[in-house]
Design an enzyme around this catalytic site. Structure first.
Site, PDB file in Angstrom:
ATOM      1  N   ILE A 107      39.689  13.192  36.686  1.00  0.00           N
ATOM      2  CA  ILE A 107      40.938  13.934  36.795  1.00  0.00           C
ATOM      3  C   ILE A 107      41.510  13.925  38.209  1.00  0.00           C
ATOM      4  CG2 ILE A 107      39.890  16.187  37.313  1.00  0.00           C
ATOM      5  CD1 ILE A 107      41.919  17.407  35.303  1.00  0.00           C
ATOM      6  N   ASP A 163      31.434  20.784  35.679  1.00  0.00           N
ATOM      7  CA  ASP A 163      31.662  22.087  36.315  1.00  0.00           C
ATOM      8  C   ASP A 163      31.059  23.173  35.432  1.00  0.00           C
ATOM      9  OD1 ASP A 163      32.618  24.382  37.509  1.00  0.00           O
ATOM     10  OD2 ASP A 163      34.606  23.553  37.915  1.00  0.00           O
ATOM     11  N   GLU A 239      26.257  10.052  41.789  1.00  0.00           N
ATOM     12  CA  GLU A 239      26.171  10.590  43.140  1.00  0.00           C
ATOM     13  C   GLU A 239      25.646  12.025  43.141  1.00  0.00           C
ATOM     14  OE1 GLU A 239      28.514   8.704  41.983  1.00  0.00           O
ATOM     15  OE2 GLU A 239      28.611   7.045  43.404  1.00  0.00           O
ATOM     16  N   GLU A 240      26.035  12.782  42.100  1.00  0.00           N
ATOM     17  CA  GLU A 240      25.588  14.172  42.014  1.00  0.00           C
ATOM     18  C   GLU A 240      24.084  14.239  41.753  1.00  0.00           C
ATOM     19  OE1 GLU A 240      26.377  18.105  42.570  1.00  0.00           O
ATOM     20  OE2 GLU A 240      27.837  16.466  42.689  1.00  0.00           O
TER      21      GLU A 240
END
Length: 287
Positions: A107, A163, A239-240
């Site tokens: 997004i 999230d 990456e997280e």
């Protein structure tokens, strides 16, 4: 037909800047060069239900031109990495699933541009035969997925470190919910897989609870996941996940299978009322 008849087009000025440029108008990254992540940093999350930004999307999937994303294959995607971030898993899946067409959905404008440039650079570096089955799109998956995907067109759906939206009033923003799971089941082929991973235990329990309650999904056990290379990829390639690994934090994953429609219990007006009458009779007898 006119473009406005085919596309619902209300793109923001920021979206149309491609590639991103500095104050002098010089692109930060030239086409074909590997982008540097520090120039494309953005807030980790945003509100997917807000109307502060706008998108371009087709009225229906038949009107989508996929040659922009897959110039060689010219076909729609079969695997979605929703909220792909900087594209670690998206790119990894390209090699793991060469017969599939991978699409990262993100997004955030700058992050999407980073992934796009990354894919262009990899195609240039490795040659035209490689990374032709992977692309990225800036969109809001919670709103516009039906405009891109046909029924039973996907084999895999990934939701990596979404999230958590901790506040109860914001639970409706979570990417996994009762309503959206029905939508995902509509797009997944029978036998397709839905992958979730997070470092937040509360959110993991939410994923398990919502998916367990849905009649179209079956939880896969560890023995069924041992041979699935995508599980290891989503635990290590994003990456997280690498950030969580460096911090020594936990990672919770779960995978569900889209069950065949003929395995569902048929409920019609007759069976519905018969069952309810039996339950009412049983309750009366107990009283």
């Amino acid at each position: 037909r006119k473009r406005e008849d085919i596309l619902v087009s209300t793109m923001s000025k920021e979206t149309k800047k491609r590639p991103l440029s500095n104050d002098e108008g010089i692109p930060i990254t030239a086409e074909g060069e590997m982008p540097k992540k520090r120039f494309y940093r953005a807030r980790a999350h945003c509100n997917p239900l807000s109307h502060n930004d706008t998108f371009e999307y087709p009225i229906n999937p038949e009107m989508m031109d996929w040659t922009v994303h897959y110039p060689v294959l010219k076909k729609p995607p079969t695997v979605l990495d929703v909220g792909c971030g900087f594209g670690g898993l998206t790119v990894k899946l390209s090699a793991l699933l060469p017969e599939e067409r991978i699409l990262g959905m993100e997004i955030r404008t700058k992050v999407t541009e980073y992934v796009r440039l990354r894919i262009v650079a990899l195609r240039k570096e490795k040659g035209d035969r490689f990374y032709q089955n992977v692309s990225v799109m800036r969109t809001n998956s919670m709103k516009y997925l039906p405009h891109y995907c046909k029924p039973a067109s996907l084999t895999k759906l990934f939701f990596c470190f979404p999230d958590p939206h901790f506040k109860r009033k914001n639970y409706g923003r979570r990417i996994v919910s009762e309503r959206l799971l029905t939508e995902y089941a509509y797009f997944l082929k029978e036998g397709g897989h839905l992958y979730c991973i997070t470092d937040v235990l509360e959110l993991h329990k939410w994923h398990v609870d919502k998916c367990n309650q849905h009649p179209l999904f079956r939880k896969l056990d560890d023995s069924e996941l041992d041979s699935d290379p995508c599980v290891k990829a989503m635990r290590t390639a994003t990456e997280e996940s690498q950030k969580v690994e460096r911090a020594g934090g936990p990672k919770y994953h779960v995978v569900y299978e889209r069950i065949p429609n003929n395995n569902l219990e048929v409920v019609n007006t007759e069976s519905f009322f018969v069952e309810n009458e039996a339950e009412t009779s049983k309750a009366d007898n107990e009283n």
